[in-house]
Design an enzyme around this catalytic site. Structure first.
Site, PDB file in Angstrom:
ATOM      1  N   LYS A  24       4.585   5.139   5.104  1.00 23.42           N
ATOM      2  CA  LYS A  24       3.910   4.212   4.868  1.00 23.42           C
ATOM      3  C   LYS A  24       3.908   3.523   6.026  1.00 23.42           C
ATOM      4  O   LYS A  24       3.671   2.235   6.764  1.00 23.42           O
ATOM      5  CB  LYS A  24       3.766   3.415   3.853  1.00 23.42           C
ATOM      6  CG  LYS A  24       4.686   3.759   2.245  1.00 23.42           C
ATOM      7  CD  LYS A  24       5.281   2.469   1.628  1.00 23.42           C
ATOM      8  CE  LYS A  24       5.214   2.928   0.327  1.00 23.42           C
ATOM      9  NZ  LYS A  24       6.179   1.860  -0.574  1.00 23.42           N
ATOM     10  N   PRO A  65       0.852  -1.257   0.568  1.00 17.28           N
ATOM     11  CA  PRO A  65       0.094  -0.421  -0.143  1.00 17.28           C
ATOM     12  C   PRO A  65       1.045   0.867   0.175  1.00 17.28           C
ATOM     13  O   PRO A  65       1.939   1.330   0.826  1.00 17.28           O
ATOM     14  CB  PRO A  65      -0.575   0.807   0.893  1.00 17.28           C
ATOM     15  CG  PRO A  65      -0.698  -1.642   1.577  1.00 17.28           C
ATOM     16  CD  PRO A  65       0.498  -2.486   1.272  1.00 17.28           C
ATOM     17  N   GLU A  66      -0.022   2.496  -0.773  1.00 18.69           N
ATOM     18  CA  GLU A  66       1.234   3.752  -1.093  1.00 18.69           C
ATOM     19  C   GLU A  66       0.904   4.557  -0.021  1.00 18.69           C
ATOM     20  O   GLU A  66      -0.410   4.111   0.619  1.00 18.69           O
ATOM     21  CB  GLU A  66       1.284   3.631  -2.214  1.00 18.69           C
ATOM     22  CG  GLU A  66       1.528   2.990  -3.160  1.00 18.69           C
ATOM     23  CD  GLU A  66       2.228   3.340  -4.356  1.00 18.69           C
ATOM     24  OE1 GLU A  66       2.549   4.941  -4.634  1.00 18.69           O
ATOM     25  OE2 GLU A  66       2.484   2.903  -5.359  1.00 18.69           O
ATOM     26  N   ARG A  78      13.461  -3.746  -8.310  1.00 23.88           N
ATOM     27  CA  ARG A  78      11.513  -3.048  -8.037  1.00 23.88           C
ATOM     28  C   ARG A  78      11.690  -2.711  -9.864  1.00 23.88           C
ATOM     29  O   ARG A  78      12.089  -2.604 -10.499  1.00 23.88           O
ATOM     30  CB  ARG A  78      11.269  -1.734  -7.022  1.00 23.88           C
ATOM     31  CG  ARG A  78      11.086  -2.207  -5.970  1.00 23.88           C
ATOM     32  CD  ARG A  78      10.080  -3.005  -4.943  1.00 23.88           C
ATOM     33  NE  ARG A  78       8.370  -2.176  -5.676  1.00 23.88           N
ATOM     34  CZ  ARG A  78       8.070  -1.733  -4.746  1.00 23.88           C
ATOM     35  NH1 ARG A  78       8.810  -1.255  -4.376  1.00 23.88           N
ATOM     36  NH2 ARG A  78       6.904  -1.485  -5.059  1.00 23.88           N
TER      37      ARG A  78
END
Length: 268
Positions: A52, A2-3, A256
């Site tokens: 976060k 989740p951002e 990523r």
């Protein structure tokens, strides 16, 4: 993962449901049981998000620090029986908040909370943030700009989706060195992140396409993806760019997936 907009929205929901209320705190799964006993019956002061990270503050200066990680999820709902592996439950007669599968959930205090926050870069969803701090760190790194934007010590709350999308929207080469970013370009990046993430928090999903590139405007099918929302390049590898038609590219960058349009993103 989740951002930041997800955590800020969650913090608002927790504050609305529990701030100023005495709460029942438990750990149905058992992995937070001893800590839960210390909080059971205490009053919640507020919940707050920084990047976060989520902090739930209690009236005895104890703080639950939560990091959802890749699979963590926390919901605020009407009371219902426990379902599945619930690490933490916060409850009143009107609401329950259940935490499942977090990367981290620990009991700490205000000093540790301040120390954790001090390690983070500015958060675009914090109206008091100082974006110049991030520019200072960018200017001292020769790593690719796309890699530095995911460094939470540089910029808090930005994840893979917002990283890819803001660089596309501004036509910036994701592989250009971060120390080549001018103050003017950094201000454009920051302003776009502030606007996009605020909209993400409001809607509960990430939408980054401009009005002229929506499915309705372009006569194309809407995007189908578990992240929801309409985007330009994220998870669109091999598909045509919505602006120029070139194939969107994908590569690994610092562990990523990076998505970008080689034709549209040549600026620095």
């Amino acid at each position: 993962m989740p951002e930041g907009h997800v955590l800020h929205r969650l913090a608002d929901d927790l504050t609305a449901a529990f701030a100023g209320r005495q709460v029942a705190v438990s750990s149905p799964q058992g992995r937070f049981a001893s800590e839960a006993l210390l909080l059971d019956g205490r009053r919640v002061e507020r919940a707050r998000a920084v990047g976060k990270h989520l902090f739930v503050e209690f009236d005895d200066e104890r703080v639950i620090h939560i990091h959802l990680g890749l699979i963590g999820r926390m919901t605020v709902e009407a009371p219902h029986p426990v379902v599945g592996q619930v690490r933490l439950r916060i409850a009143t007669p009107e609401h329950v908040a259940d935490l499942r599968g977090p990367q981290g959930c620990r009991l700490t205090g205000p000093e540790a909370e301040r120390t954790m926050i001090a390690r983070l870069g500015p958060d675009p969803l914090d109206p008091c943030a100082e974006p110049a701090r991030a520019l200072d760190r960018l200017s001292r790194s020769h790593r690719p700009l796309a890699a530095v934007l995911l460094d939470q010590s540089v910029l808090a709350g930005v994840g893979n989706v917002y990283r890819a999308e803001v660089l596309f929207r501004l036509g910036l080469d994701p592989l250009a060195p971060a120390d080549g970013v001018s103050p003017a370009t950094w201000q454009r990046i920051w302003a776009d992140l502030v606007a996009l993430m605020a909209e993400g928090k409001r809607l509960g999903r990430i939408d980054t396409v401009r009005p002229e590139h929506t499915p309705k405007a372009m006569g194309r099918p809407p995007r189908v993806d578990d992240h929801g929302g309409e985007v330009y390049v994220y998870r669109r590898a091999g598909e045509p760019c919505l602006v120029c038609g070139a194939a969107v590219r994908q590569r690994d960058l610092a562990g990523r997936n990076l998505f970008w349009c080689p034709a549209c993103q040549q600026g620095r």
